[in-house]
Write a protein that holds these residues in place. Sequence first.
Motif, short mmCIF file in Angstrom:
data_model
loop_
_atom_site.label_atom_id
_atom_site.label_comp_id
_atom_site.label_asym_id
_atom_site.label_seq_id
_atom_site.Cartn_x
_atom_site.Cartn_y
_atom_site.Cartn_z
N ARG A 276 -43.99 -62.72 13.41
CA ARG A 276 -43.23 -63.37 12.34
C ARG A 276 -42.03 -62.50 11.98
N ARG A 277 -41.07 -63.10 11.31
CA ARG A 277 -39.87 -62.39 10.91
C ARG A 277 -40.24 -61.12 10.14
N GLY A 278 -39.65 -60.01 10.53
CA GLY A 278 -39.93 -58.73 9.89
C GLY A 278 -40.99 -57.90 10.58
N ASP A 279 -41.77 -58.51 11.49
CA ASP A 279 -42.77 -57.74 12.22
C ASP A 279 -42.09 -56.70 13.11
N ARG A 280 -42.68 -55.52 13.15
CA ARG A 280 -42.18 -54.42 13.99
C ARG A 280 -43.33 -53.86 14.79
N HIS B 80 -35.03 -62.82 13.47
CA HIS B 80 -34.69 -64.19 13.07
C HIS B 80 -35.50 -65.19 13.88
N GLU B 81 -35.83 -66.32 13.23
CA GLU B 81 -36.52 -67.42 13.89
C GLU B 81 -35.66 -68.67 13.74
N GLY B 82 -35.61 -69.49 14.79
CA GLY B 82 -34.85 -70.73 14.73
C GLY B 82 -35.42 -71.69 13.70
N LEU B 83 -34.62 -72.65 13.31
CA LEU B 83 -35.03 -73.60 12.28
C LEU B 83 -36.08 -74.59 12.75
N PHE B 84 -35.96 -75.05 13.99
CA PHE B 84 -36.85 -76.09 14.49
C PHE B 84 -37.93 -75.47 15.36
N GLY B 85 -39.16 -75.50 14.86
CA GLY B 85 -40.28 -74.93 15.60
C GLY B 85 -40.24 -73.42 15.73
N ARG B 86 -39.43 -72.75 14.86
CA ARG B 86 -39.31 -71.29 14.89
C ARG B 86 -38.85 -70.79 16.27
N ASP B 87 -38.03 -71.60 16.96
CA ASP B 87 -37.60 -71.27 18.31
C ASP B 87 -36.10 -71.48 18.41
N PRO B 88 -35.34 -70.61 19.00
CA PRO B 88 -35.69 -69.33 19.62
C PRO B 88 -35.89 -68.24 18.57
N ILE B 89 -36.29 -67.07 19.05
CA ILE B 89 -36.43 -65.92 18.17
C ILE B 89 -35.42 -64.85 18.58
N ALA B 90 -34.89 -64.15 17.60
CA ALA B 90 -33.98 -63.03 17.87
C ALA B 90 -34.69 -61.76 17.47
N MET B 91 -34.58 -60.76 18.32
CA MET B 91 -35.26 -59.50 18.02
C MET B 91 -34.42 -58.32 18.42
N LYS B 92 -34.74 -57.22 17.82
CA LYS B 92 -34.12 -55.95 18.16
C LYS B 92 -35.06 -55.25 19.13
N VAL B 93 -34.53 -54.86 20.28
CA VAL B 93 -35.30 -54.12 21.28
C VAL B 93 -34.61 -52.76 21.41
N ASP B 94 -35.25 -51.74 20.93
CA ASP B 94 -34.64 -50.42 20.81
C ASP B 94 -33.32 -50.58 20.05
N ASP B 95 -32.16 -50.45 20.69
CA ASP B 95 -30.90 -50.54 19.96
C ASP B 95 -30.09 -51.79 20.28
#
Length: 88
Positions: free
Chosen positions: A11-15, A53-68
């Motif tokens: 979920r959003r904020g998970d690390r 970040h999660e998309g509006l429809f079905g929480r898809d796509p997701i944006a994430m930080k991978v290292d930098d």
Amino acid sequence: MTDIIKLSQARRGDRGVIVEVGGHCHRQANEVELERRLLELGFVEGARVELLHEGLFGRDPIAMKVDDMRVALRRHEAASLTMKRDPA
């Protein structure tokens, strides 16, 4: 609640940290290609990830930080990655 989850369940904020990439026992060509692509994008074991970040429809796509860097994936692609969540 377990600390080891599929990245698609995050979920959003998970690390956390990537602990497994792929891991399919019956590999098909498309699964091998997806695993190769994820590795090229930096999703390697030990990489730090954070769901931004999660998309509006079905929480898809997701944006994430991978290292930098920041990467967007579909949830079905993120299901190929296993992460260990940081304690809250």
